[in-house]
Motif scaffolding. Structure first.
Motif, PDB file in Angstrom:
ATOM      1  N   PHE A   1       0.767  -1.191  -0.008  1.00 28.87           N
ATOM      2  CA  PHE A   1      -0.143  -0.106   0.108  1.00 28.87           C
ATOM      3  C   PHE A   1       0.993   1.143  -0.043  1.00 28.87           C
ATOM      4  CE2 PHE A   1      -2.267  -3.346   2.079  1.00 28.87           C
ATOM      5  CZ  PHE A   1      -3.626  -3.365   1.445  1.00 28.87           C
TER       6      PHE A   1
ATOM      7  N   THR B   1       0.289   3.807   1.942  1.00 30.47           N
ATOM      8  CA  THR B   1       0.235   4.135   3.460  1.00 30.47           C
ATOM      9  C   THR B   1      -0.033   2.885   4.224  1.00 30.47           C
ATOM     10  OG1 THR B   1      -2.184   4.628   2.995  1.00 30.47           O
ATOM     11  CG2 THR B   1      -0.883   6.442   2.811  1.00 30.47           C
TER      12      THR B   1
ATOM     13  N   LEU C   1       3.473   4.644  -4.634  1.00 31.94           N
ATOM     14  CA  LEU C   1       2.233   3.954  -5.289  1.00 31.94           C
ATOM     15  C   LEU C   1       0.996   5.146  -5.565  1.00 31.94           C
ATOM     16  CD1 LEU C   1       1.963   0.549  -3.814  1.00 31.94           C
ATOM     17  CD2 LEU C   1       2.771   0.980  -6.189  1.00 31.94           C
ATOM     18  N   VAL C   2       1.125   6.066  -4.606  1.00 27.88           N
ATOM     19  CA  VAL C   2       0.372   7.481  -4.323  1.00 27.88           C
ATOM     20  C   VAL C   2      -1.047   6.781  -3.814  1.00 27.88           C
ATOM     21  CG1 VAL C   2      -0.809   9.212  -5.316  1.00 27.88           C
ATOM     22  CG2 VAL C   2       1.176   8.540  -6.316  1.00 27.88           C
ATOM     23  N   ALA C   3      -1.728   5.891  -4.432  1.00 35.56           N
ATOM     24  CA  ALA C   3      -2.968   5.368  -3.693  1.00 35.56           C
ATOM     25  C   ALA C   3      -3.162   4.054  -4.547  1.00 35.56           C
ATOM     26  CB  ALA C   3      -4.198   6.502  -4.214  1.00 35.56           C
ATOM     27  N   GLY C   4      -4.254   3.292  -3.925  1.00 38.31           N
ATOM     28  CA  GLY C   4      -4.435   1.835  -4.443  1.00 38.31           C
ATOM     29  C   GLY C   4      -3.495   0.807  -3.668  1.00 38.31           C
ATOM     30  N   VAL C   5      -3.375  -0.417  -4.587  1.00 37.12           N
ATOM     31  CA  VAL C   5      -2.461  -1.349  -3.993  1.00 37.12           C
ATOM     32  C   VAL C   5      -1.808  -2.164  -4.915  1.00 37.12           C
ATOM     33  CG1 VAL C   5      -4.416  -2.912  -4.077  1.00 37.12           C
ATOM     34  CG2 VAL C   5      -2.799  -3.384  -2.476  1.00 37.12           C
TER      35      VAL C   5
ATOM     36  N   MET D   1      -0.508  -5.665  -5.764  1.00 31.87           N
ATOM     37  CA  MET D   1      -0.937  -7.108  -5.404  1.00 31.87           C
ATOM     38  C   MET D   1      -0.277  -7.982  -5.824  1.00 31.87           C
ATOM     39  SD  MET D   1      -4.827  -8.524  -4.402  1.00 31.87           S
ATOM     40  CE  MET D   1      -5.175  -8.761  -5.977  1.00 31.87           C
TER      41      MET D   1
ATOM     42  N   PHE E   1      -3.048  -2.413  -8.877  1.00 34.61           N
ATOM     43  CA  PHE E   1      -4.084  -1.280  -8.851  1.00 34.61           C
ATOM     44  C   PHE E   1      -3.718  -0.011  -8.320  1.00 34.61           C
ATOM     45  CE2 PHE E   1      -6.143  -5.758  -8.018  1.00 34.61           C
ATOM     46  CZ  PHE E   1      -6.331  -6.085  -9.205  1.00 34.61           C
TER      47      PHE E   1
ATOM     48  N   ARG F   1      -0.181   5.137  -9.360  1.00 36.77           N
ATOM     49  CA  ARG F   1       1.085   5.164 -10.146  1.00 36.77           C
ATOM     50  C   ARG F   1       1.014   4.429 -11.413  1.00 36.77           C
ATOM     51  NH1 ARG F   1       6.717   2.566  -8.184  1.00 36.77           N
ATOM     52  NH2 ARG F   1       5.538   0.768  -8.636  1.00 36.77           N
TER      53      ARG F   1
ATOM     54  N   ARG G   1      -1.701   3.864 -13.098  1.00 38.05           N
ATOM     55  CA  ARG G   1      -2.824   4.594 -13.692  1.00 38.05           C
ATOM     56  C   ARG G   1      -2.200   5.580 -14.417  1.00 38.05           C
ATOM     57  NH1 ARG G   1      -8.893   5.165 -11.653  1.00 38.05           N
ATOM     58  NH2 ARG G   1      -9.569   3.091 -11.490  1.00 38.05           N
TER      59      ARG G   1
END
Lengths: 250, 173
Positions: free
Chosen positions: B100, B102, B134-138, B140, B149, B152, B154
């Motif tokens: 993640f 965060t 990654l900024v946000a998302g996951v 996996m 997902f 970054r 995107r």
């Protein structure tokens, strides 16, 4: 004194008295006293005479000394005067002799120098004459040469002027060619600059995308916690559910 | 209890509080510690007839695990069997690596693990990583695949569109 103060016991005769006195005079004590008295008197006389003698001797010596000094001074003065007169005469005669000799030698040298100077003056006159002749001929020759040089210089100046005109024409042609080349170069440079500008702008746009992307990464980092993202994550997982399940069941 | 004793490690149910392989390792360590304590108590009081050692206070995860699988720690043979099975469980549980941007909270992880256990495998655990880029998302990773997902990924996918827009902007000028 005691002798005369004694009390006359009895009147004696004169002979007895004289005999007594003689006896008395000639006893030991009296003779010793006489001797002492005589010695003292003798010493006194001798001392006084010695003093007188010394005094007279000093006076005599002083007088003799003064006279001797006067005599010697007179003698020395006489001798000095005599020696001075002799020496003066001798020196005068010597000087006169040497002056005579020197005058003679100087006269001879003066004559010789005069002769030499006369000869030199004669020689200088001859040289002056020779030099004057030579200078006259040299000036004439120089005038001739200067004239020929001026003619030559004028000819060269003419040739140079022609060469200068030719060079000027060549420079004008070169300037024209350079102007043309400069114009071509300017056009080519402008073309290159335009191409370079386009290339740089293209690269800038590519980098700009990265910069914007990086900015977004920096700006959005730590903005959302996982709980807030959970619905979106679950949705994506649901969208990819089959692939995930298939992989985990392998 | 005799049924539960016959359970093998692949039949164990992991409660939602057990999220990672580390949690499974903690379960194993705690089981071993409790077993040592109870065995010591029994040896210490072996001469007393009818002595039953009291089970020490257990952690929430172990209590959840025991109740979810209907297990007790009264019998030393059962304890040994449970320890052996949990040890095997620790080595065989499927692990999904989730990274993640965060720090992930336990509640969110429980939700995600529950989804995996309902959807893919009932014993799934996660290994959690942290990558702020990654900024946000996951990001996996399942046993054989990677599913990105994250924000970054995107942005990277949209870089062409961004360049196109910048070119359009230049053309407009």
């Amino acid at each position: 004194m005691g002798l005369f103060q004694q009390k006359q016991p009895a009147k004696k005769s004169t002979d007895d008295q004289i005999a007594d006195n003689e006896q008395h005079f000639f006893d030991e004590y009296f003779r010793e006293e006489l001797r002492n008295h005589g010695r003292w008197y003798f010493e006194k006389v001798i001392a006084e005479n010695g003093k007188l003698f010394k005094k007279e001797l000093d006076a005599t010596i002083e007088r003799v000394d003064g006279e001797l000094k006067t005599y010697l001074t007179e003698q020395v003065n006489v001798m000095v005067e005599q020696i001075g007169a002799d020496l003066k005469g001798h020196v005068t005669s010597k000087i006169e002799q040497q002056v005579t000799e020197h005058s003679k030698a100087m006269q001879e040298a003066q004559d010789a120098a005069l002769n030499e100077m006369n000869k030199s003056v004669e020689s200088l006159r001859e040289q002056h004459k020779t030099l004057t002749d030579s200078l006259t001929s040299s000036v004439a020759e120089q005038e001739q040469r200067t004239k020929s040089s001026i003619d030559e210089y004028n000819a060269r100046m003419e040739a140079m002027k022609e060469a200068q005109d030719t060079a000027l024409a060549s420079i004008n042609e070169s300037t024209q060619a350079l102007k043309q080349q400069q114009q071509e170069l300017t056009e080519r440079l402008e073309k290159n600059v335009t191409e370079q500008q386009n290339s740089l702008v293209g690269a800038f746009e590519g980098n700009m995308a990265q910069i914007v992307e990086q900015y977004l990464l920096e700006a959005l980092g730590d903005q959302y916690d996982v709980k807030a993202q959970l619905p979106a994550i679950m949705k994506q997982m649901e969208d990819n559910k089959q692939a995930i399940v298939d992989d985990m069941k392998l | 209890m005799s049924d539960s004793a016959a359970k093998t490690h692949d039949q164990y149910v992991l409660p939602p509080s057990v999220v990672s392989r580390l949690d499974v390792s903690r379960l194993l360590s705690e089981l071993e510690r409790v077993d040592n304590e109870l065995t010591s108590e029994q040896i210490r009081h072996k001469d007393e007839d009818g002595y039953q050692p009291s089970v020490p206070t257990l952690s929430g995860q172990l209590s959840d695990f025991l109740s979810a699988n209907d297990l007790t720690l009264d019998n030393d043979h059962q304890r040994s069997d449970i320890i052996s099975q949990v040890r095997q469980l620790k080595d065989t549980v499927p692990v999904v690596h989730m990274t993640f941007a965060t720090q992930a909270d336990h509640e969110s992880l429980s939700t995600l693990v529950s989804w995996f256990r309902e959807t893919a495998h009932p014993q799934t655990v996660v290994a959690v990583g942290l990558q702020p880029g990654l900024v946000a998302g996951v990001y996996m990773r399942t046993p054989n695949k990677v599913h990105d997902f994250s924000m970054r990924a995107r942005l990277k996918g949209s870089r062409g569109a961004l360049v196109g827009q910048l070119e359009g902007l230049r053309g407009g000028q």
